[in-house]
Scaffold this active site. Structure first.
Site, PDB file in Angstrom:
ATOM      1  N   HIS A 100      29.848  39.136  24.878  1.00  0.00           N
ATOM      2  CA  HIS A 100      29.866  39.998  23.449  1.00  0.00           C
ATOM      3  C   HIS A 100      31.201  39.678  22.792  1.00  0.00           C
ATOM      4  O   HIS A 100      32.084  39.697  23.786  1.00  0.00           O
ATOM      5  CB  HIS A 100      29.322  41.378  23.722  1.00  0.00           C
ATOM      6  N   ASP A 103      33.434  42.671  24.277  1.00  0.00           N
ATOM      7  CA  ASP A 103      33.970  42.476  25.731  1.00  0.00           C
ATOM      8  C   ASP A 103      35.231  41.877  25.837  1.00  0.00           C
ATOM      9  O   ASP A 103      36.037  41.862  26.651  1.00  0.00           O
ATOM     10  CB  ASP A 103      32.920  41.462  26.643  1.00  0.00           C
ATOM     11  N   GLU A 267      15.103  38.990  30.824  1.00  0.00           N
ATOM     12  CA  GLU A 267      15.656  39.757  31.629  1.00  0.00           C
ATOM     13  C   GLU A 267      14.667  40.328  32.625  1.00  0.00           C
ATOM     14  O   GLU A 267      13.644  41.058  32.318  1.00  0.00           O
ATOM     15  CB  GLU A 267      16.583  40.928  31.291  1.00  0.00           C
ATOM     16  N   ASP A 338      23.263  39.173  34.547  1.00  0.00           N
ATOM     17  CA  ASP A 338      23.451  40.427  33.906  1.00  0.00           C
ATOM     18  C   ASP A 338      23.414  41.409  34.890  1.00  0.00           C
ATOM     19  O   ASP A 338      22.423  42.582  34.680  1.00  0.00           O
ATOM     20  CB  ASP A 338      22.404  40.533  32.997  1.00  0.00           C
TER      21      ASP A 338
END
Length: 436
Positions: A100, A103, A267, A338
């Site tokens: 991101h 980040d 996910e 993740d």
């Protein structure tokens, strides 16, 4: 050059299934050929920048537990974090990473400062990528952490927040394109509601549709060749999110004419939160033609929230990669971890150990899935189960060549009285267990 953060740890190597070295692969061999293709090229592993290098180790009842030397909101700290990150990618042998914007850059006081900071760190990343060979799987914008987004980004009741978010996404798409990112992800963490008492669902869904169309239009305008991905999640942080699951997102894309423009990043943990299995979401995305990529983690099955743990269940991985392979494998997507350490896992080596275990688990799952496909262990029973639909008459029925009246006449004139057949579920479950 080593940053010193990982001490004297050397590049992680494959040592085979009998190894007891926690800093070695036991099953993941990048060059091993699986179904005619290198294992690395099947799995396309990526490290998540946010959980790996940005998460402080907090939870709802306690604050930071990780003491990282880059935990300052300055450009100097951001570059130190990048140095450690790319050293980590090299030690692990991960071909990709994801990030991101928030980040990787310091938070500025204005949009212009954020853009300036992002551009500076992107230039730094470009040098790191060239030096290490690590590539960007996907980039994205954090449209959920800052207080301006507390009521959503695209779905915010304030049009200025919508505009700020849209401009931020533009800068992040530009950054992703500059770094050769193969995908761009949209995750609507705040695109939902806490209560219907202050929410106009119809308006918010229309705003979200306009926002997504803007993204797709800009992609084509600048000639970005990557894939736009949406990541479904049913809730958390909001009570109800509009990108609830694969089926919900598909309906949204169809409404806005974007089903051929956007695919999904699925996910495992989010599938579980939605009350589905991971393989359900993968199979459905394949069936609907919108499968793109995966975030690989797991949830604690008792806690009821998104725990983002590293995968460790080989049968689950086997079924997941079975559907990935059955759908033709990844095109521009991959396997992004993740996943985050538990807040008590303080040692720098723990970062490597968590990823090593996850990569080994995925490798075992991939090999089991490939063997099931090569042996037609599941596809042949499936073909047998639906074989009746291959007859000429059944095909006409499927294509809509018979009316309801004609079908009724057929049933009556042929005295059709079908008898049920075994679904063989237990047999098929035993078959899967033979491969894992």
């Amino acid at each position: 050059m080593s940053t010193g953060f990982f001490g004297d740890i050397q590049k992680v190597k494959y040592e085979g299934p009998d190894s007891t070295n926690p800093l070695a692969f036991r099953h993941y061999q990048p060059d091993e050929i699986v179904m005619g293709k290198r294992m690395e090229d099947h799995l396309r592993f990526a490290v998540a920048y946010w959980h790996t290098f940005t998460w402080p180790g907090g939870d709802p009842f306690g604050g930071q537990t990780f003491l990282r030397p880059w935990f300052e909101d300055t450009m100097k700290a951001a570059k130190l974090k990048a140095d450690v990150a790319f050293e980590f990618f090299s030690l692990l042998g991960s071909p990709y990473y994801c990030f991101h914007d928030a980040d990787v850059r310091p938070e500025g006081k204005t949009f212009a400062e954020n853009t300036k900071n992002l551009n500076e760190i992107v230039d730094y990343f470009a040098e790191k990528q060239a030096a290490t060979g690590t590539k960007l799987l996907w980039g994205t914008a954090n449209l959920f952490s800052h207080r301006r987004y507390m009521s959503g980004a695209a779905t915010n009741p304030d049009p200025d927040v919508f505009a700020f978010a849209a401009a931020t996404v533009k800068t992040c798409i530009d950054a992703t394109q500059k770094l050769g990112g193969e995908n761009y992800v949209l995750w609507g963490g705040r695109e939902g509601y806490e209560t219907l008492l202050n929410t106009d669902i119809g308006r918010e869904l229309d705003q979200l549709g306009r926002f997504l169309n803007l993204v797709v239009e800009y992609k084509h305008k600048i000639g970005y060749k990557g894939t736009i991905l949406i990541e479904p999640k049913p809730q958390e942080p909001t009570k109800h999110q509009y990108d609830y699951d694969v089926a919900t997102v598909y309906g949204f894309l169809k409404k806005h004419g974007l089903e051929n423009e956007v695919k999904l990043n699925i996910e495992q943990g989010h599938a579980i939160l939605a009350g589905h299995s991971f393989e359900h979401e993968l199979a459905l995305a394949n069936a609907l033609g919108i499968f793109g990529s995966i975030d690989m983690n797991r949830n604690d099955y008792q806690s009821g929230w998104d725990t983002d743990q590293f995968p460790n269940n080989v049968p689950e991985m086997a079924l997941a990669y079975y559907h990935v392979l059955a759908g033709g494998g990844f095109k521009t997507g991959g396997t992004n971890f993740d996943s985050k350490l538990r807040r008590q896992s303080l040692d720098p080596a723990d970062l490597l150990i968590g990823h090593i275990g996850g990569m080994d688990c995925c490798a075992r799952g991939l090999k089991a899935a490939a063997k099931m496909i090569e042996d037609k262990a599941l596809s042949q029973p499936l073909a047998d189960r639906y074989a009746g639909w291959e007859s000429a008459e059944a095909q006409k029925l499927f294509r809509g060549e018979y009316s309801l009246d004609e079908i009724t006449h057929y049933v009556e004139s042929h005295d059709v009285n079908p008898q049920p057949r075994s679904g063989k579920q237990e047999l098929l479950e035993n078959v899967v267990n033979r491969y894992v």
